[in-house]
Design a protein around this motif. Structure first.
Motif, PDB file in Angstrom:
ATOM      1  N   ALA A   1      29.244 -17.412 -60.497  1.00  0.00           N
ATOM      2  CA  ALA A   1      29.452 -17.471 -61.944  1.00  0.00           C
ATOM      3  C   ALA A   1      30.896 -17.842 -62.286  1.00  0.00           C
ATOM      4  O   ALA A   1      31.147 -18.792 -63.033  1.00  0.00           O
ATOM      5  CB  ALA A   1      29.070 -16.134 -62.583  1.00  0.00           C
ATOM      6  N   HIS A   2      31.869 -17.105 -61.769  1.00  0.00           N
ATOM      7  CA  HIS A   2      33.275 -17.356 -62.083  1.00  0.00           C
ATOM      8  C   HIS A   2      34.169 -17.325 -60.851  1.00  0.00           C
ATOM      9  O   HIS A   2      35.144 -18.073 -60.773  1.00  0.00           O
ATOM     10  CB  HIS A   2      33.780 -16.326 -63.103  1.00  0.00           C
ATOM     11  N   CYS A   3      33.858 -16.459 -59.891  1.00  0.00           N
ATOM     12  CA  CYS A   3      34.729 -16.312 -58.730  1.00  0.00           C
ATOM     13  C   CYS A   3      34.706 -17.527 -57.811  1.00  0.00           C
ATOM     14  O   CYS A   3      35.612 -17.687 -56.990  1.00  0.00           O
ATOM     15  CB  CYS A   3      34.337 -15.058 -57.939  1.00  0.00           C
ATOM     16  N   VAL A   4      33.702 -18.386 -57.949  1.00  0.00           N
ATOM     17  CA  VAL A   4      33.696 -19.598 -57.135  1.00  0.00           C
ATOM     18  C   VAL A   4      34.858 -20.499 -57.530  1.00  0.00           C
ATOM     19  O   VAL A   4      35.491 -21.144 -56.675  1.00  0.00           O
ATOM     20  CB  VAL A   4      32.341 -20.326 -57.273  1.00  0.00           C
ATOM     21  N   ASP A   5      35.191 -20.539 -58.823  1.00  0.00           N
ATOM     22  CA  ASP A   5      36.345 -21.329 -59.272  1.00  0.00           C
ATOM     23  C   ASP A   5      37.657 -20.663 -58.877  1.00  0.00           C
ATOM     24  O   ASP A   5      38.613 -21.332 -58.467  1.00  0.00           O
ATOM     25  CB  ASP A   5      36.295 -21.519 -60.785  1.00  0.00           C
ATOM     26  N   SER A   6      37.737 -19.335 -59.025  1.00  0.00           N
ATOM     27  CA  SER A   6      38.962 -18.649 -58.626  1.00  0.00           C
ATOM     28  C   SER A   6      39.191 -18.769 -57.122  1.00  0.00           C
ATOM     29  O   SER A   6      40.340 -18.846 -56.669  1.00  0.00           O
ATOM     30  CB  SER A   6      38.899 -17.175 -59.052  1.00  0.00           C
ATOM     31  N   TRP A   7      38.112 -18.791 -56.336  1.00  0.00           N
ATOM     32  CA  TRP A   7      38.263 -18.986 -54.890  1.00  0.00           C
ATOM     33  C   TRP A   7      38.817 -20.376 -54.594  1.00  0.00           C
ATOM     34  O   TRP A   7      39.684 -20.540 -53.731  1.00  0.00           O
ATOM     35  CB  TRP A   7      36.913 -18.805 -54.190  1.00  0.00           C
ATOM     36  N   CYS A   8      38.332 -21.380 -55.307  1.00  0.00           N
ATOM     37  CA  CYS A   8      38.841 -22.742 -55.111  1.00  0.00           C
ATOM     38  C   CYS A   8      40.317 -22.847 -55.483  1.00  0.00           C
ATOM     39  O   CYS A   8      41.088 -23.569 -54.838  1.00  0.00           O
ATOM     40  CB  CYS A   8      38.014 -23.725 -55.940  1.00  0.00           C
ATOM     41  N   LEU A   9      40.732 -22.139 -56.526  1.00  0.00           N
ATOM     42  CA  LEU A   9      42.139 -22.151 -56.922  1.00  0.00           C
ATOM     43  C   LEU A   9      43.017 -21.513 -55.848  1.00  0.00           C
ATOM     44  O   LEU A   9      44.101 -22.024 -55.529  1.00  0.00           O
ATOM     45  CB  LEU A   9      42.309 -21.417 -58.250  1.00  0.00           C
ATOM     46  N   ALA A  10      42.555 -20.383 -55.283  1.00  0.00           N
ATOM     47  CA  ALA A  10      43.319 -19.745 -54.205  1.00  0.00           C
ATOM     48  C   ALA A  10      43.327 -20.614 -52.946  1.00  0.00           C
ATOM     49  O   ALA A  10      44.355 -20.713 -52.248  1.00  0.00           O
ATOM     50  CB  ALA A  10      42.740 -18.369 -53.897  1.00  0.00           C
ATOM     51  N   TYR A  11      42.201 -21.275 -52.656  1.00  0.00           N
ATOM     52  CA  TYR A  11      42.130 -22.178 -51.512  1.00  0.00           C
ATOM     53  C   TYR A  11      43.078 -23.364 -51.701  1.00  0.00           C
ATOM     54  O   TYR A  11      43.719 -23.817 -50.744  1.00  0.00           O
ATOM     55  CB  TYR A  11      40.689 -22.661 -51.328  1.00  0.00           C
ATOM     56  N   HIS A  12      43.184 -23.862 -52.912  1.00  0.00           N
ATOM     57  CA  HIS A  12      44.090 -24.968 -53.202  1.00  0.00           C
ATOM     58  C   HIS A  12      45.545 -24.573 -52.946  1.00  0.00           C
ATOM     59  O   HIS A  12      46.371 -25.432 -52.589  1.00  0.00           O
ATOM     60  CB  HIS A  12      43.911 -25.403 -54.661  1.00  0.00           C
ATOM     61  N   THR A  13      45.871 -23.290 -53.077  1.00  0.00           N
ATOM     62  CA  THR A  13      47.251 -22.838 -52.929  1.00  0.00           C
ATOM     63  C   THR A  13      47.613 -22.544 -51.479  1.00  0.00           C
ATOM     64  O   THR A  13      48.668 -22.968 -50.996  1.00  0.00           O
ATOM     65  CB  THR A  13      47.482 -21.570 -53.775  1.00  0.00           C
ATOM     66  N   VAL A  14      46.755 -21.815 -50.731  1.00  0.00           N
ATOM     67  CA  VAL A  14      47.096 -21.393 -49.365  1.00  0.00           C
ATOM     68  C   VAL A  14      46.340 -22.161 -48.305  1.00  0.00           C
ATOM     69  O   VAL A  14      46.687 -22.061 -47.114  1.00  0.00           O
ATOM     70  CB  VAL A  14      46.845 -19.873 -49.199  1.00  0.00           C
ATOM     71  N   GLY A  15      45.286 -22.910 -48.668  1.00  0.00           N
ATOM     72  CA  GLY A  15      44.533 -23.662 -47.686  1.00  0.00           C
ATOM     73  C   GLY A  15      43.629 -22.781 -46.850  1.00  0.00           C
ATOM     74  O   GLY A  15      43.245 -21.674 -47.249  1.00  0.00           O
ATOM     75  N   GLY A  16      43.282 -23.253 -45.656  1.00  0.00           N
ATOM     76  CA  GLY A  16      42.398 -22.504 -44.770  1.00  0.00           C
ATOM     77  C   GLY A  16      41.061 -23.190 -44.579  1.00  0.00           C
ATOM     78  O   GLY A  16      40.908 -24.396 -44.847  1.00  0.00           O
ATOM     79  N   ASP A  17      40.082 -22.410 -44.126  1.00  0.00           N
ATOM     80  CA  ASP A  17      38.737 -22.932 -43.908  1.00  0.00           C
ATOM     81  C   ASP A  17      38.055 -23.173 -45.244  1.00  0.00           C
ATOM     82  O   ASP A  17      38.134 -22.348 -46.158  1.00  0.00           O
ATOM     83  CB  ASP A  17      37.936 -21.931 -43.072  1.00  0.00           C
ATOM     84  N   GLY A  18      37.365 -24.296 -45.373  1.00  0.00           N
ATOM     85  CA  GLY A  18      36.699 -24.645 -46.618  1.00  0.00           C
ATOM     86  C   GLY A  18      35.406 -23.899 -46.854  1.00  0.00           C
ATOM     87  O   GLY A  18      34.780 -24.091 -47.908  1.00  0.00           O
ATOM     88  N   ARG A  19      34.992 -23.057 -45.930  1.00  0.00           N
ATOM     89  CA  ARG A  19      33.778 -22.272 -46.099  1.00  0.00           C
ATOM     90  C   ARG A  19      34.133 -20.876 -46.617  1.00  0.00           C
ATOM     91  O   ARG A  19      35.066 -20.245 -46.138  1.00  0.00           O
ATOM     92  CB  ARG A  19      33.025 -22.152 -44.773  1.00  0.00           C
ATOM     93  N   VAL A  20      33.353 -20.413 -47.576  1.00  0.00           N
ATOM     94  CA  VAL A  20      33.609 -19.105 -48.179  1.00  0.00           C
ATOM     95  C   VAL A  20      33.164 -18.023 -47.201  1.00  0.00           C
ATOM     96  O   VAL A  20      32.001 -17.989 -46.785  1.00  0.00           O
ATOM     97  CB  VAL A  20      32.857 -18.955 -49.520  1.00  0.00           C
ATOM     98  N   ASP A  21      34.088 -17.140 -46.822  1.00  0.00           N
ATOM     99  CA  ASP A  21      33.777 -16.105 -45.845  1.00  0.00           C
ATOM    100  C   ASP A  21      33.505 -14.755 -46.483  1.00  0.00           C
ATOM    101  O   ASP A  21      33.153 -13.800 -45.787  1.00  0.00           O
ATOM    102  CB  ASP A  21      34.933 -15.962 -44.854  1.00  0.00           C
ATOM    103  N   ASN A  22      33.669 -14.642 -47.799  1.00  0.00           N
ATOM    104  CA  ASN A  22      33.446 -13.347 -48.445  1.00  0.00           C
ATOM    105  C   ASN A  22      32.985 -13.613 -49.882  1.00  0.00           C
ATOM    106  O   ASN A  22      33.748 -14.120 -50.697  1.00  0.00           O
ATOM    107  CB  ASN A  22      34.731 -12.516 -48.438  1.00  0.00           C
ATOM    108  N   THR A  23      31.735 -13.277 -50.178  1.00  0.00           N
ATOM    109  CA  THR A  23      31.186 -13.467 -51.527  1.00  0.00           C
ATOM    110  C   THR A  23      30.892 -12.145 -52.212  1.00  0.00           C
ATOM    111  O   THR A  23      30.235 -12.123 -53.258  1.00  0.00           O
ATOM    112  CB  THR A  23      29.893 -14.303 -51.464  1.00  0.00           C
ATOM    113  N   ARG A  24      31.372 -11.033 -51.634  1.00  0.00           N
ATOM    114  CA  ARG A  24      31.154  -9.728 -52.261  1.00  0.00           C
ATOM    115  C   ARG A  24      31.947  -9.648 -53.559  1.00  0.00           C
ATOM    116  O   ARG A  24      33.049 -10.168 -53.663  1.00  0.00           O
ATOM    117  CB  ARG A  24      31.558  -8.613 -51.304  1.00  0.00           C
TER     118      ARG A  24
END
Length: 333
Positions: free
Chosen positions: A207-230
């Motif tokens: 709903a919303h955290c998928v976008d916030s996860w992308c924003l954090a990924y854009h900043t620190v990088g890492g694996d492009g697969r989501v490892d925690n959806t809780r």
């Protein structure tokens, strides 16, 4: 740095750490000098919204926490109603202060409704910074809809632009601020193969955290697969501030006092453990007894005596405990 829950239990069992809960998150406090003080870069992605908002705490290697928060969007209407009631009281024979000149004239200030909406985001970031060594904050840069040949006017007087500028200034004082436009966030999400749900009010990761996860990924990088959806859901405490009188008079034209932040010597919003209802928070009082509201369901229960529950901690917001299949086991040192 965060650690695994099993390691945290071992530290507590050996007496090397003290356990405690920080608004629903299990944490430990070390009782000895740590072996190392090096930390990783941890970013928070912030997805603002009109009704729901997303926050994700992520490092390069792991996603620590996904928070979905209800927006603080009811203060503006309360301030307007307070102004209306104050004007009506001045025409009646009841205790009231005289009208005085506007002390905020010719001064820079933010309306109460806008300040509450953006200050709520700042409070959440401050809460997260007490558990994680945050270094960066990435916010989706939302913009007001501007009229043709009127961009300067909208940027100066739009409530969204004024609140956003204030929020960005406060964030820059403590962390590194990054912004990303909405269309770039969408392109990043689609490039990673993630989908966003059309049900904006649902309590799901998409709903919303998928976008916030992308924003954090854009900043620190890492694996492009989501490892925690809780998901961890929070919302502001619906505390009714003190009103001099109720809006509707009772029999005989009497208007009793209403509201307040204290209940028989206790503060509203205090977390308690009821013998009958479990985890609750104090929401009011009536006839010399305390009204409790269940944390998980949000239902208000019958009045209870003070000896039927135990005081635990004063809450900053209401949180919903995760279900068994989505239980939060993250431990924070």
């Amino acid at each position: 740095m965060p650690l695994h829950a099993a390691r945290a239990r071992k530290l507590v069992k050996r007496g090397e750490a003290t356990p405690y809960f920080n608004n629903g998150i299990f944490c430990i406090r070390l009782n000895k000098e740590p072996s190392d003080r090096e930390t990783q870069e941890i970013a928070v992605g912030v997805d603002p919204g009109s009704q729901k908002e997303g926050f994700t705490v992520k490092s390069e290697k792991h996603t620590y926490l996904n928070v979905q928060a209800d927006a603080h969007n009811k203060v503006g209407k309360k301030v307007s109603k307070r102004r209306e009631l104050r004007k009506s009281r001045r025409s009646r024979k009841c205790p009231n202060r005289q009208n005085r000149m506007n002390r905020l004239a010719n001064k820079e200030h933010i309306p109460a409704g806008i300040r509450a909406r953006w200050d709520w985001k700042l409070r959440i970031l401050d809460w997260l910074s007490k558990m994680y060594p945050l270094t960066d904050v990435c916010v989706e840069d939302i913009k007001a809809k501007t009229l043709r040949n009127a961009k300067r006017w909208n940027q100066s007087f739009s409530p969204l632009e004024v609140g956003k500028a204030w929020f960005y200034g406060k964030v820059c004082e403590r962390w590194n601020l990054h912004t990303l436009a909405g269309h770039k966030t969408k392109a990043l999400r689609e490039g990673l193969g993630l989908k966003k749900s059309s049900r904006k009010l649902s309590e799901t990761f998409n709903a919303h955290c998928v976008d916030s996860w992308c924003l954090a990924y854009h900043t620190v990088g890492g694996d492009g697969r989501v490892d925690n959806t809780r998901l961890f859901c929070i919302s502001p405490l619906p505390i009714q501030r003190r009103n001099l009188h109720r809006e509707i008079a009772k029999k005989g034209g009497k208007r009793p006092r209403y509201g307040g932040t204290r209940c028989l010597g206790l503060t509203k919003g205090t977390l308690v453990r009821s013998i009958r209802w479990g985890l609750c928070w104090i929401s009011g009082h009536q006839n010399g007894k305390i009204n409790l509201t269940q944390m998980e369901t949000g239902k208000q229960r019958s009045t209870q005596k003070c000896d039927s529950f135990h005081l635990l901690k004063r809450l900053n917001f209401r949180y919903k405990p995760a279900s068994k299949e989505h239980k939060i086991t993250q431990s924070v040192v």
